[in-house]
Design a protein around this motif. Structure first.
Motif, PDB file in Angstrom:
ATOM      1  N   PRO A   4      -1.294  -1.474 -13.145  1.00 19.01           N
ATOM      2  CA  PRO A   4       0.007  -1.463 -12.472  1.00 19.01           C
ATOM      3  C   PRO A   4       0.400  -2.889 -12.088  1.00 19.01           C
ATOM      4  N   THR A   5       1.687  -3.115 -11.981  1.00 21.16           N
ATOM      5  CA  THR A   5       2.195  -4.375 -11.452  1.00 21.16           C
ATOM      6  C   THR A   5       2.451  -4.150  -9.968  1.00 21.16           C
ATOM      7  N   ILE A   6       1.786  -4.955  -9.131  1.00 20.96           N
ATOM      8  CA  ILE A   6       1.845  -4.803  -7.678  1.00 20.96           C
ATOM      9  C   ILE A   6       2.300  -6.131  -7.088  1.00 20.96           C
ATOM     10  N   LEU A   7       3.209  -6.079  -6.162  1.00 15.77           N
ATOM     11  CA  LEU A   7       3.675  -7.301  -5.524  1.00 15.77           C
ATOM     12  C   LEU A   7       4.228  -7.001  -4.149  1.00 15.77           C
ATOM     13  N   HIS A   8       4.381  -8.070  -3.379  1.00 13.58           N
ATOM     14  CA  HIS A   8       5.164  -7.946  -2.160  1.00 13.58           C
ATOM     15  C   HIS A   8       6.173  -9.078  -2.130  1.00 13.58           C
ATOM     16  N   PHE A  54       9.551  -7.371   4.761  1.00 10.02           N
ATOM     17  CA  PHE A  54       8.379  -7.288   3.896  1.00 10.02           C
ATOM     18  C   PHE A  54       8.577  -6.061   3.008  1.00 10.02           C
ATOM     19  N   VAL A  55       8.542  -6.268   1.701  1.00  9.62           N
ATOM     20  CA  VAL A  55       8.726  -5.175   0.747  1.00  9.62           C
ATOM     21  C   VAL A  55       7.483  -5.092  -0.132  1.00  9.62           C
ATOM     22  N   TYR A  56       6.855  -3.924  -0.181  1.00  7.43           N
ATOM     23  CA  TYR A  56       5.665  -3.693  -0.995  1.00  7.43           C
ATOM     24  C   TYR A  56       6.092  -2.838  -2.186  1.00  7.43           C
ATOM     25  N   GLU A  57       5.780  -3.317  -3.410  1.00  5.44           N
ATOM     26  CA  GLU A  57       6.234  -2.645  -4.617  1.00  5.44           C
ATOM     27  C   GLU A  57       5.072  -2.411  -5.579  1.00  5.44           C
TER      28      GLU A  57
END
Length: 98
Positions: A4-8, A54-57
């Motif tokens: 998965p591609t995970i970022l904040h 803060f955005v967690y995706e």
């Protein structure tokens, strides 16, 4: 199976624009969560500084993330956000599960 591609993403509203940023982000989040490859899109404000966001995706894979970047809603969202935040754009940090 691909990772998965995970970022904040983090950004700071200009003085007096926090509620406007929150409303913009809330509307954008609805569309992102409906994207086929999106797994998580959690948009939050810091408790101690309500102008900081803060955005967690999490996206199924890089192809899903690229589709998210190419979505028609992204361009107007980022243009509107850029006018309301201190930074030149949201600051992205990519993550990897361990």
């Amino acid at each position: 199976m691909s990772e998965p591609t995970i970022l904040h993403a983090t950004f700071t509203a200009r003085p007096g624009a926090g509620d406007q940023v929150a409303a913009l982000l809330r509307d954008f989040a609805e569309g992102v969560r409906a994207e086929e490859g999106n797994i998580v899109f959690d948009a939050t404000r810091l408790v101690d500084d309500s102008d900081r966001f803060f955005v967690y995706e999490v996206y199924r894979d890089d192809a899903a993330f690229q589709a998210h970047l190419a979505s028609p809603a992204g361009v107007p969202f980022n243009a509107a956000l850029q006018e309301l935040i201190v930074e030149p754009s949201s600051q992205l940090t990519f993550l990897r599960r361990i």
